[in-house]
Design a protein around this motif. Structure first.
Motif, PDB file in Angstrom:
ATOM      1  N   ASP A   1       0.833  -1.205   0.000  1.00 21.32           N
ATOM      2  CA  ASP A   1       0.000   0.000   0.000  1.00 21.32           C
ATOM      3  C   ASP A   1       0.867   1.253   0.000  1.00 21.32           C
ATOM      4  O   ASP A   1       0.569   2.218  -0.701  1.00 21.32           O
ATOM      5  N   GLU A   2       1.943   1.218   0.759  1.00 19.15           N
ATOM      6  CA  GLU A   2       2.855   2.375   0.814  1.00 19.15           C
ATOM      7  C   GLU A   2       3.494   2.620  -0.549  1.00 19.15           C
ATOM      8  O   GLU A   2       3.674   3.764  -0.970  1.00 19.15           O
ATOM      9  N   GLY A   3       3.853   1.530  -1.238  1.00 16.92           N
ATOM     10  CA  GLY A   3       4.438   1.661  -2.570  1.00 16.92           C
ATOM     11  C   GLY A   3       3.481   2.312  -3.553  1.00 16.92           C
ATOM     12  O   GLY A   3       3.884   3.118  -4.391  1.00 16.92           O
ATOM     13  N   LEU A   4       2.203   1.991  -3.431  1.00 18.00           N
ATOM     14  CA  LEU A   4       1.206   2.606  -4.300  1.00 18.00           C
ATOM     15  C   LEU A   4       1.105   4.102  -4.037  1.00 18.00           C
ATOM     16  O   LEU A   4       1.067   4.911  -4.964  1.00 18.00           O
ATOM     17  N   ARG A   5       1.105   4.469  -2.790  1.00 18.72           N
ATOM     18  CA  ARG A   5       1.027   5.904  -2.462  1.00 18.72           C
ATOM     19  C   ARG A   5       2.258   6.657  -2.963  1.00 18.72           C
ATOM     20  O   ARG A   5       2.140   7.774  -3.465  1.00 18.72           O
ATOM     21  N   ARG A   6       3.426   6.042  -2.855  1.00 26.67           N
ATOM     22  CA  ARG A   6       4.650   6.679  -3.374  1.00 26.67           C
ATOM     23  C   ARG A   6       4.566   6.822  -4.894  1.00 26.67           C
ATOM     24  O   ARG A   6       4.989   7.835  -5.449  1.00 26.67           O
TER      25      ARG A   6
END
Length: 132
Positions: free
Chosen positions: A33-38
């Protein structure tokens, strides 16, 4: 279309990237999920494909985050055949537009994605980005 794929399973992510790329889409895969936000900090995305096999609290937060963003394209839940109807419905109620079942095939399961990409979401987003 530019498609972001959130899929923690490396094998499934690779297969999905291959099928959608072969269909002419520019795809960005991430396992978290963090990778998507980045990714969203750097790339404008036309369609989101979110793993929804067993969504946890973080995945629900990501879905709500995407649904609240201005000018976000369609959000597709990527479910498994074992995903409960209640889980799918809760994702749709939280802002997803549709769901497709894993694994993607080059035929019928791409139809909802292409329909969303050619529909009002994509047309409106394209018109707005051309005006800016």
């Amino acid at each position: 279309m530019k498609i972001a794929i959130l899929e923690p399973d490396v094998g499934e992510l690779d297969r999905t990237l291959q099928i959608l790329s072969s269909a002419g889409h520019l795809c960005f895969g991430t396992r978290s999920d963090e990778g998507l936000r980045r990714l969203l900090e750097d790339v404008s995305i036309d369609l989101f494909l979110l793993d929804w096999s067993e969504p946890d609290r973080g995945r629900y937060e990501t879905l709500r985050y995407l649904a609240r963003r201005e000018f976000v394209g369609p959000i597709v839940l990527f479910t498994s055949p074992q995903t409960a109807c209640g889980v799918i419905n809760s994702g749709l109620e939280c802002g997803a537009d549709v769901h497709v079942t894993k694994p993607l095939s080059e035929g019928e399961s791409l139809a909802p994605l292409h329909a969303l990409g050619n529909g009002p979401y994509y047309a409106a987003r394209t018109a707005i980005s051309q005006m800016m």
